[in-house]
Design a protein around this motif. Sequence first.
Motif, short mmCIF file in Angstrom:
data_model
loop_
_atom_site.label_atom_id
_atom_site.label_comp_id
_atom_site.label_asym_id
_atom_site.label_seq_id
_atom_site.Cartn_x
_atom_site.Cartn_y
_atom_site.Cartn_z
N ASN A 370 0.84 -1.21 0.00
CA ASN A 370 0.00 0.00 0.00
C ASN A 370 0.87 1.25 0.00
O ASN A 370 0.58 2.22 -0.72
N ARG A 373 2.23 1.70 -3.33
CA ARG A 373 1.14 2.00 -4.25
C ARG A 373 0.67 3.44 -4.16
O ARG A 373 0.47 4.12 -5.16
N TYR A 374 0.46 3.93 -2.93
CA TYR A 374 -0.17 5.25 -2.77
C TYR A 374 0.81 6.40 -2.63
O TYR A 374 0.42 7.55 -2.73
N ASP A 398 5.54 6.10 5.44
CA ASP A 398 5.70 6.56 4.05
C ASP A 398 5.51 8.06 3.98
O ASP A 398 5.14 8.71 4.96
N TYR A 416 -13.31 -1.44 1.57
CA TYR A 416 -13.36 0.00 1.83
C TYR A 416 -12.15 0.67 1.21
O TYR A 416 -11.01 0.26 1.41
N ARG A 417 -12.44 1.71 0.42
CA ARG A 417 -11.34 2.45 -0.19
C ARG A 417 -11.60 3.93 -0.06
O ARG A 417 -12.74 4.37 -0.23
N VAL A 418 -10.55 4.68 0.24
CA VAL A 418 -10.75 6.12 0.42
C VAL A 418 -11.10 6.73 -0.94
O VAL A 418 -12.03 7.50 -1.07
N SER A 423 -7.54 3.80 -6.07
CA SER A 423 -7.11 2.50 -5.57
C SER A 423 -7.14 1.47 -6.69
O SER A 423 -6.22 0.67 -6.85
N GLY A 428 -5.56 -1.93 -6.45
CA GLY A 428 -6.10 -2.39 -5.16
C GLY A 428 -7.54 -2.88 -5.26
O GLY A 428 -8.26 -2.53 -6.19
N HIS A 429 -7.94 -3.72 -4.28
CA HIS A 429 -9.33 -4.20 -4.26
C HIS A 429 -10.02 -3.82 -2.95
O HIS A 429 -11.15 -4.18 -2.71
N GLY A 430 -9.30 -3.17 -2.07
CA GLY A 430 -9.92 -2.85 -0.77
C GLY A 430 -9.90 -4.01 0.20
O GLY A 430 -10.61 -4.00 1.20
N LEU A 433 -5.86 -4.49 3.66
CA LEU A 433 -5.75 -4.19 5.09
C LEU A 433 -6.63 -5.12 5.92
O LEU A 433 -6.27 -5.46 7.05
P1 ADP Z 1 -6.55 -1.42 -1.41
O1 ADP Z 1 -6.48 -2.74 -2.07
O2 ADP Z 1 -7.55 -0.50 -2.00
O3 ADP Z 1 -5.25 -0.83 -1.13
P2 ADP Z 1 -6.56 -1.77 1.41
O4 ADP Z 1 -7.50 -2.49 2.31
O5 ADP Z 1 -5.17 -2.25 1.39
O6 ADP Z 1 -7.21 -1.76 -0.01
O7 ADP Z 1 -6.57 -0.29 1.85
C1 ADP Z 1 -7.79 0.41 2.09
C2 ADP Z 1 -7.68 1.86 1.73
O8 ADP Z 1 -6.83 2.53 2.66
C3 ADP Z 1 -7.01 2.10 0.43
O9 ADP Z 1 -7.95 2.08 -0.62
C4 ADP Z 1 -6.39 3.46 0.60
O10 ADP Z 1 -7.36 4.46 0.28
C5 ADP Z 1 -6.10 3.57 2.06
N1 ADP Z 1 -4.66 3.34 2.33
C6 ADP Z 1 -4.08 2.22 2.72
N2 ADP Z 1 -2.76 2.38 2.91
C7 ADP Z 1 -2.48 3.66 2.62
C8 ADP Z 1 -1.28 4.45 2.62
N3 ADP Z 1 -0.07 3.93 2.97
N4 ADP Z 1 -1.37 5.73 2.27
C9 ADP Z 1 -2.58 6.26 1.94
N5 ADP Z 1 -3.74 5.59 1.93
C10 ADP Z 1 -3.69 4.30 2.24
#
Ligand code: ADP
Length: 465
Positions: A370, A373-374, A398, A416-418, A423, A428-430, A433
């Motif tokens: 993550n 990725r982000y 990060d 859940y995705r922000v 994502s 990503g698939h949410g 985490l």
């Molecule tokens: P995804 O597969 O979408 O990454 P996750 O369950 O891993 O799903 O994460 C959920 C959401 O949390 C992500 O969609 C992202 O919006 C936010 N997120 C996770 N890790 C980070 C990070 N290191 N920085 C910013 N946002 C993050």
Amino acid sequence: MSSWWKRQTLKLRLTLWYAAATAVVLGVFAWVAYEVVEHRLDAELDRQLRIDFDLVEAQLDVDATGKIRWLVQGAHGDEGFARLSAWFEVWSEDKQLLFRHWPVREADIKNPLPAPLESSLRFQTIELEEALHVRVMERPARLHERGVVVRVLRDESDMRRTLREIVEVFLLAAPLAVLLASLVGYFVARRSLLPVAAMAGQARQITSESLGERLPVRNPHDELGQLATVFNQTLQRLDNSFAELKRFTADASHELRTPLTALRTVGEVALRQGDNPAALRETIGSMLEEAQRLNDLIESLLTLARMESGKVSIAPESVRLAELAADVRDSLNVLATEKQQALELAGDDSVTVNADRVLLRQALLNIVHNAVRYSPPQTHITMSTLRRDGLACIEVTDQGPGIASEHLPKIFERFYRVDTARSRDAGGHGLGLAIAKWSVERQGGRIEVESAVGQGSTFRLLLPT
Ligand code: ADP
């Protein structure tokens, strides 16, 4: 008997118990009452015998010749005791019968009583003749140096009749009382169990479609009310699980449909574009990318399903956190290098935990993935291993976009995705985490996040050492 008993309704069984208890209580009560009355009557009879004795003793005298005589002469020249109501015998010391006043004529006496054996106070009951029971008291008396034994007798018939009447009344009344108790017991049992039947009827109507319905709770304080409450709580949990399952299925279907739609669209466009090899190659490239995405998603779904089923076994072993972090860095270095990000290791490399290596690696991989990725290109991502409040910790920091506080509590939920589009673009698939959280919590640890928009994020995996 026991199987017959089990086949009866609770109502009937309660009634029978009630009747049996009443019968036992009545029996004990009657027995005690009988004993008390018998004792009282016995004592009364003995008291009268003592009076009789005094009466007889007072009438005895010794004449000048030393002979024992009856003091008062009767009006008709008979001895004075002829019309006395008390029955008695007077025996001399040498076992000679001196006087006798008996209820039956002397001639009718079938079994004359033997002479008194000892000269001491003695009570006894004997059957004088058929159905004539008498209570006998023997007692020595002294008349001017002469000793006699006076034996007084009293008819027990009255007392026996009274006792017999008590038994008869009880034998007549007891079955009636037990019958009455059974009727009342049945009525009470029926009334108390009525809500159970109502509850059963209501519960029968509830199906998976109507899990929102609840049983009526008439009185939350009694046992049936508590049963209904517990049942309702179970329904609530089932309802929640069902709702979650439905949501999960809907989300999963949606997630699966997106890459499939993309695959089809890309294919159709390619078909329309004709046979330009360069364009075709590009199409196949993006189709493979979508296929990979589908594959990843299905992989994550399978992981979650296995977690849910409780079939994931944990094999704890000694894991050095710094080693694990290095392993994860090796796996993600290609991705990070592509984005010109620096993946760095820091901290105390002696920190060791006893944990399942595969699960822990999965959790750390998802979190660092993550971060890669982000976070934008040319940033640093640091994995530090350290000890914190008696726990072992891996901290992943990060310099990415950060997460707004309103999203923080939800990012560990499935799907859940922000920012959904971002994502998905990032692959990503949410689920990452959610899987990481489950993996760490299953081993007795937890994950913490600190993040603010524009200031990067810090994820902490905390594990018991
Ligand atoms: P995804 O597969 O979408 O990454 P996750 O369950 O891993 O799903 O994460 C959920 C959401 O949390 C992500 O969609 C992202 O919006 C936010 N997120 C996770 N890790 C980070 C990070 N290191 N920085 C910013 N946002 C993050």
